[in-house]
Design an enzyme around this catalytic site. Structure first.
Site, PDB file in Angstrom:
ATOM      1  N   LYS A 116       0.798  -1.228   0.000  1.00 41.46           N
ATOM      2  CA  LYS A 116       0.000   0.000   0.000  1.00 41.46           C
ATOM      3  C   LYS A 116       0.831   1.279   0.000  1.00 41.46           C
ATOM      4  CE  LYS A 116      -4.506  -1.068   0.523  1.00 41.46           C
ATOM      5  NZ  LYS A 116      -5.734  -0.402   0.218  1.00 41.46           N
ATOM      6  N   HIS A 235     -17.052  -4.899   2.020  1.00 42.74           N
ATOM      7  CA  HIS A 235     -16.032  -4.902   0.968  1.00 42.74           C
ATOM      8  C   HIS A 235     -16.191  -6.049  -0.022  1.00 42.74           C
ATOM      9  CE1 HIS A 235     -14.103  -1.563   2.903  1.00 42.74           C
ATOM     10  NE2 HIS A 235     -14.154  -2.222   4.051  1.00 42.74           N
ATOM     11  N   ARG A 292      -4.581  -8.235 -11.951  1.00 44.66           N
ATOM     12  CA  ARG A 292      -5.139  -9.517 -12.399  1.00 44.66           C
ATOM     13  C   ARG A 292      -6.456  -9.259 -13.083  1.00 44.66           C
ATOM     14  NH1 ARG A 292      -9.382  -9.542  -8.835  1.00 44.66           N
ATOM     15  NH2 ARG A 292      -8.911  -8.666  -6.811  1.00 44.66           N
TER      16      ARG A 292
END
Lengths: 505, 178
Positions: A116, A235, A292
Site C-alpha cells: 500500500k 467490501h 489480475r
C-alpha cells in the site's frame, strides 16, 4: 502462440478462462484439489491434475505443485484467474525461472501495487490523485487544523499505529477540531503506545468506481472504461455495472487517462484494474490497483465486445495491442449479479451443499458464467459463488429489466441463494436512479423488513400438489409390490410408462 | 378410485393451514384451499425438481426441492420453505408433541383393519382403559381402549370403516375442558 495452457484456479473463473482458450485452439489443463474431483472446471478441461487436499494452502496455493503439474502436462503458460496465486509475486517470479509463461504482469509490478505505502508513493509521483492527507504524523493541533482546512471538512484523524478502523475519528468542522485532535492523540497513545496521528480527507458516501486497462509488452496501454462496484457489503462486491450512471463524460475520460498513467508507472503488462473512490463532486482518488483479471470483467466485455482473457493470453505470448484508445468500442450498458450460495436472511452465511438443480436463464443479452451444475456440491472449503449473471442492454434501463427478467428465470434448488436479494436491490429507488454509494447496502439492510412473499399461497399449492403426487406414487409402488404374479402388474407398468410419456409423473 | 387426501401446511409463520387434494383424470387435481374454495389444477413435472401448474389458466413454473417434509419452493425469484404433513405425519407430530408435553387427546389405531364396533359416543366421560373401539385385523378382534381419562370430543370412525395405522379413532379431551 501457446498450444497448451494450465489454469491455476477453480470454479467459474477456471471454466471461463478455458472457454477462451478453446476458442483460441489452445489445449487446457485444469488443476483440482481432492474436494474438487467432480467440479465443473475439471469436467471442462482437456487434462486435469490433482494437486492436493481440500485446503487451498495444500493445493491451489502450492506453487511447487502447480508448476509440477504444468511440467508434467507440457503446458507452456499458466493463467492464474483471480484470487489464489493471481497476485502472488513469488509465483510469477518462480515461473520466470522456468520456461513456463505467467499470464499476467511482471513480479515487480505485482509487488509495487501490492504494498500500500509503496503504491501510494509511486502513484503520487505519477500524478495520480490520492485521498488528500498529511504525509507524516503531525503533533501540533494548529498545524493539523491548517492542513485539515486545506483539504476541506469532514476529515479523519487516524492513529499511525492503528488499523482496521481502530483509532479513527471523524471531524466535521474546524470548531470541533482541536479537541478531537488531542483526544485522538491520547487514545492512540493509550491504545497503541504511540500518539502519532495523521489527518486525511473523509469522503462522504463515495462510489467505488474502477477502470479496466490493457497493456502490452511494448508499453501500449489503453483503458476500457469504468465499472461501478458500489453495491457492496463488507467490501464484498455484489452487483457491478457499466457505465457508472453518475459519471460525467469528462470525468470518465480523465479517470481513464489517470488509470493508464498508473499502469504505465509500474510498466504494467496484461489486464489490470485501477480502483478509485469517486465523491459526489466528481473528484476521484486512487484506492488500489488489482494486477489480475477481476471477477466483474464480463460487463466490460459486454459493452466493448472485447474478450479480455484472449488479450491476456495474447499479450503474454508477445502480441501487441491492435487497438488504439480512440478505437475501443463502447456500446450500451451491462450489469452483473454475483449469485452466491448464501442466506441473506441469516447474515449472508454461506449455504454450501448439494445444488440439486441449476437452470440458468438464457435469451437476448444474457450471459451466465457458472461454476457448478445440477447434482454438484458447493464445497465448504471455497468461495460459495455459484455463478455470475450478466446482462447487456442498449441502455441502462434495458440492462436492468433484462437482469430482473433473468433473475426470475434463474432456478437453483438445494442450496440457498441470494437471487431474491438481488431483485430487492435492483428495485430499490437508489439503485434505479443510479445514485447509490458504498454505504447503500448497509443502509438498505437497516430499513429492510424481509423478502417479499407475495407468491406464498401459490408456493403452498405447489408444495401440497407435489406432496400429494409423491404420496400417490408411493402408494402405487406399494401396490405393485404387493400384487401377486397373476395380478395386473403388467398393465400397471404400462400405465406407468404412459404416465411418464405424459410427464404426469 | 382415488381418495382425497388432507395436508397440513406450516409456512414459517405460526399458522397451520389445511389443504385437501383429490386426484382427477389426466394429471388434474381438485384442490380445496384453506379458505374452503375449491379449484382445479393441472400439473406436470417437466424435469427433476420442477413442477408446472396450470391454475385456472394461470401458469406457475415452480421449482421444488424436498428435504424430509419440507419443500423449498421457488416461484419466480421468490423462495419459500413450506412444511407439508399428510394426515399420518400430522398425527405422529401431534403424538410426539404430546409425549413431550404429556397426554395426547388422540387415540390412534395401532393397526390397519376394519372397525367392527364403537363403544363410546361424543360427550361421554371415559376412564383410561375403557373400551372405545373394536378393530378387526387378521381375523382377530382387538379392543382399543382409552389411553387416558376424559371426555370424548370426537369419534371420526364408525362400524364398517377401514382404518390404517395411526388413523385417529377418538379424540379424548381433558375431563374439565371448557
Amino acid at each position: 502462440m501457446f498450444s497448451k495452457v494450465l489454469v491455476a484456479n477453480r470454479g467459474e473463473i477456471a471454466v471461463r478462462v478455458m472457454r477462451s482458450l478453446k476458442e483460441m485452439d489452445i489445449e487446457t489443463v485444469a488443476v483440482f484439489s481432492e474436494a474438487d474431483r467432480s467440479a465443473l472446471h475439471v469436467r471442462k478441461a482437456d487434462e486435469a491434475v490433482c494437486v492436493g487436499p481440500a485446503a487451498s494452502s495444500e493445493s491451489y496455493l502450492r506453487i511447487d505443485k502447480i508448476i509440477e503439474a504444468a511440467r508434467t502436462t507440457g503446458a507452456e503458460a499458466i493463467h492464474p484467474g483471480y484470487g489464489f496465486l493471481s497476485e502472488n509475486a513469488e509465483f510469477a517470479r518462480a515461473l520466470n525461472e522456468t520456461d513456463i509463461t505467467f499470464i499476467g504482469p511482471s513480479p515487480s509490478a505485482i509487488e509495487a501495487m501490492g504494498e500500500k505505502t509503496r503504491a501510494r508513493e509511486l502513484m503520487e509521483q505519477a500524478g495520480v490523485p490520492l485521498v488528500p492527507g498529511t504525509p507524516e504524523a503531525i503533533d501540533d493541533a494548529t498545524v493539523a487544523l491548517a492542513e485539515a482546512e486545506k483539504m476541506g471538512f469532514p476529515v479523519l484523524i487516524k492513529a499511525a499505529a492503528g488499523g482496521g478502523g481502530k483509532g479513527m475519528r471523524r471531524v466535521n468542522s474546524a470548531t470541533e477540531f482541536a479537541n478531537a485532535f488531542e483526544a485522538a492523540r491520547r487514545e492512540a497513545s493509550g491504545a497503541f503506545g504511540n500518539a502519532d496521528v495523521y489527518v486525511e480527507k473523509f469522503l462522504v458516501n463515495p462510489k467505488h468506481v474502477e477502470i479496466q486497462i490493457l497493456a502490452d509488452r511494448e508499453g501500449n496501454t489503453i483503458h476500457l472504461f469504468e465499472r461501478d462496484c458500489s453495491v457492496q457489503r463488507r467490501h464484498q462486491k455484489i452487483i457491478e455495472e457499466t457505465p457508472c450512471a453518475t459519471l460525467s463524460e469528462e470525468t470518465r475520460q480523465k479517470m481513464g487517462q489517470v488509470a493508464v498513467q498508473a499502469a504505465e508507472a509500474v510498466d504494467y503488462e496484461g489486464a489490470g484494474t485501477v480502483e478509485f473512490l469517486l465523491d459526489a463532486e466528481g473528484n476521484f482518488y486512487f484506492l488500489e490497483m488489482n494486477t489480475r483479471l477481476q471477477v466483474e470483467h464480463p460487463i466490460t466485455e459486454m459493452i466493448t465486445g472485447i474478450d479480455l482473457v484472449k488479450w491476456q493470453v495474447g499479450i503474454a505470448a508477445g502480441e501487441t495491442l491492435s487497438l488504439q484508445q480512440e478505437d475501443v468500442p463502447r456500446n450500451g450498458a451491462a450489469m452483473e449479479c454475483r449469485i452466491y450460495a448464501e442466506d441473506p436472511e441469516n447474515e449472508f452465511r454461506p449455504s454450501p451443499g448439494l445444488v440439486s438443480r441449476i437452470e440458468a436463464p438464457a435469451g437476448p443479452g444474457v450471459r451466465d458464467d457458472a461454476g457448478t451444475y445440477s447434482g454438484a456440491e458447493v464445497p465448504l472449503e471455497y468461495d460459495p459463488m455459484v455463478s455470475k449473471l450478466v446482462t447487456w442492454g442498449e441502455d441502462r434501463t434495458e440492462a436492468l429489466w433484462r437482469m430482473k427478467r433473468a433473475l426470475r428465470e434463474y432456478v437453483v434448488t438445494g442450496v440457498k441463494t441470494n437471487l431474491q436479494f438481488h431483485l430487492e436491490v435492483l428495485e430499490h429507488p437508489e439503485f434505479v436512479d443510479g445514485s447509490y454509494d458504498t454505504q447503500f447496502v448497509p443502509r438498505m439492510m437497516e430499513e429492510r423488513g424481509g423478502p417479499e412473499k407475495s407468491n406464498g399461497e401459490l408456493a403452498e399449492l405447489a408444495a401440497v400438489v407435489a406432496a400429494h403426487r409423491r404420496a400417490e406414487e408411493l402408494a402405487r409402488k406399494a401396490g405393485n409390490h404387493n400384487s401377486g404374479p397373476n395380478s395386473s402388474s403388467t398393465s400397471r407398468w404400462k400405465s406407468l410408462g404412459r404416465y411418464r410419456q405424459l410427464k404426469r409423473f | 378410485m382415488s381418495r382425497s387426501r388432507e395436508y397440513t401446511v406450516f409456512n414459517g409463520d405460526d399458522e397451520q393451514r389445511s389443504w385437501e387434494v383429490e386426484t382427477l383424470e389426466n394429471g388434474r387435481y381438485r384442490v380445496t384451499k384453506p379458505d374452503g374454495e375449491t379449484i382445479e389444477v393441472d400439473a406436470i413435472a417437466p424435469d427433476d425438481d420442477r413442477l408446472h401448474l396450470l391454475v385456472e389458466g394461470k401458469s406457475v413454473d415452480a421449482a421444488l426441492f424436498r428435504r424430509d417434509s419440507t419443500y423449498q419452493v421457488q416461484i419466480d425469484e421468490q423462495r419459500h420453505d413450506i412444511e407439508v404433513l399428510n394426515e399420518r405425519e400430522l398425527r405422529m407430530r401431534a403424538a410426539e408433541a404430546v409425549t413431550a408435553g404429556g397426554g395426547s387427546p388422540q387415540l390412534v389405531s395401532p393397526m390397519a383393519g376394519l372397525v367392527v364396533k364403537v363403544d363410546a359416543e361424543v360427550g361421554q366421560t371415559v376412564e383410561a382403559g375403557d373400551r372405545i373401539v373394536v378393530v378387526e385385523a387378521m381375523k382377530m378382534e382387538n379392543d382399543l381402549e382409552a389411553h387416558r381419562s376424559g371426555v370424548i370430543e370426537e369419534i371420526p370412525v364408525q362400524a364398517g370403516d377401514s382404518v390404517e395405522i395411526d388413523d385417529v379413532l377418538a379424540v379424548i379431551g381433558e375431563p374439565d375442558d371448557e
